[in-house]
Scaffold this motif. Structure first.
Motif, PDB file in Angstrom:
ATOM      1  N   ALA A 103       0.850  -1.189   0.000  1.00 49.34           N
ATOM      2  CA  ALA A 103       0.000   0.000   0.000  1.00 49.34           C
ATOM      3  C   ALA A 103       0.887   1.240   0.000  1.00 49.34           C
ATOM      4  N   VAL A 188      -2.309   1.366   6.914  1.00 48.21           N
ATOM      5  CA  VAL A 188      -1.764   1.886   5.661  1.00 48.21           C
ATOM      6  C   VAL A 188      -1.447   3.369   5.855  1.00 48.21           C
ATOM      7  N   VAL A 196      -4.925   5.804  -1.688  1.00 50.50           N
ATOM      8  CA  VAL A 196      -3.903   4.779  -1.496  1.00 50.50           C
ATOM      9  C   VAL A 196      -3.788   3.974  -2.782  1.00 50.50           C
ATOM     10  N   LEU A 198      -2.696   0.379  -4.354  1.00 54.20           N
ATOM     11  CA  LEU A 198      -2.418  -1.006  -3.979  1.00 54.20           C
ATOM     12  C   LEU A 198      -1.678  -1.698  -5.116  1.00 54.20           C
TER      13      LEU A 198
END
Length: 200
Positions: A103, A188, A196, A198
């Protein structure tokens, strides 16, 4: 963050992330761009607040203006030839429970901080780094007539946080495909409602 129980009855702290739906806004290849990549757009954006160049970019992909646009290079083999402009990618298409992901986000900004908070100096209790009797002061930072300067990279007080941070090897604990939610173990980077990325 929240926590859920595993099948073995263990309480697992995890973070809930809304990961999609994402739309393919550009597909790059070695012939035209020199490298292979897929560009994904996420989140809605008002048309009046979108630059005209970007409006045309999204129009080519037959999609509405997106808030965030991120490029993923050298995508995995299972997506080879399987992505087209305007295609919607949902969380269940990429991740399965048990996967390990990274992340990437921008950490919370903490403003100007001293050396104890910023670098973990011991303060008066451990008298770290030349510390004398001044609680949380940094202590000695260099030599005398030689080298007559402070070396670059010396750990001192300053702006803390607000950096790009990658949290690695977070396990996918649960996926809720109908709501495009993914739960990953641990925390995260970033504040609530921040963006965020991924990576699998």
């Amino acid at each position: 963050m929240t926590s859920i129980y595993s099948a073995a009855g263990k309480n697992i702290p995890c973070t809930v992330i809304e990961a999609g739906p994402c739309v393919v806004t550009q597909v790059k290849n070695e012939e035209t761009d020199g490298y292979r990549a897929v560009q994904l757009g996420y989140g809605e954006r008002k048309e009046k607040n979108t630059p005209k160049a970007l409006l045309g970019h999204f129009k080519n992909a037959n999609t509405t203006p997106k808030k965030e646009v991120v490029e993923f290079r050298d995508f995995r083999v299972e997506f080879e030839g399987g992505v087209q402009l305007g295609q919607e990618i949902r969380v269940g298409d990429v991740f399965i429970e048990g996967d390990f992901v990274d992340a990437i986000g921008t950490s919370k900004g903490k403003g100007f901080q001293g050396v104890v908070k910023r670098h973990g100096f011991g303060g008066v209790g451990q008298s770290t780094h030349g510390q004398h009797n001044r609680e949380r002061a940094p202590g000695s930072i260099g030599g005398a007539s030689f080298p007559a300067r402070v070396f670059k990279g010396m750990r001192m007080a300053g702006r803390t946080g607000g950096n790009r941070v990658k949290a690695i090897n977070l396990q996918v604990v649960k996926i809720i495909p109908e709501k495009n939610l993914i739960l990953v173990s641990g925390s995260v980077p970033g504040a609530n409602n921040s963006t965020v990325i991924l990576e699998k």
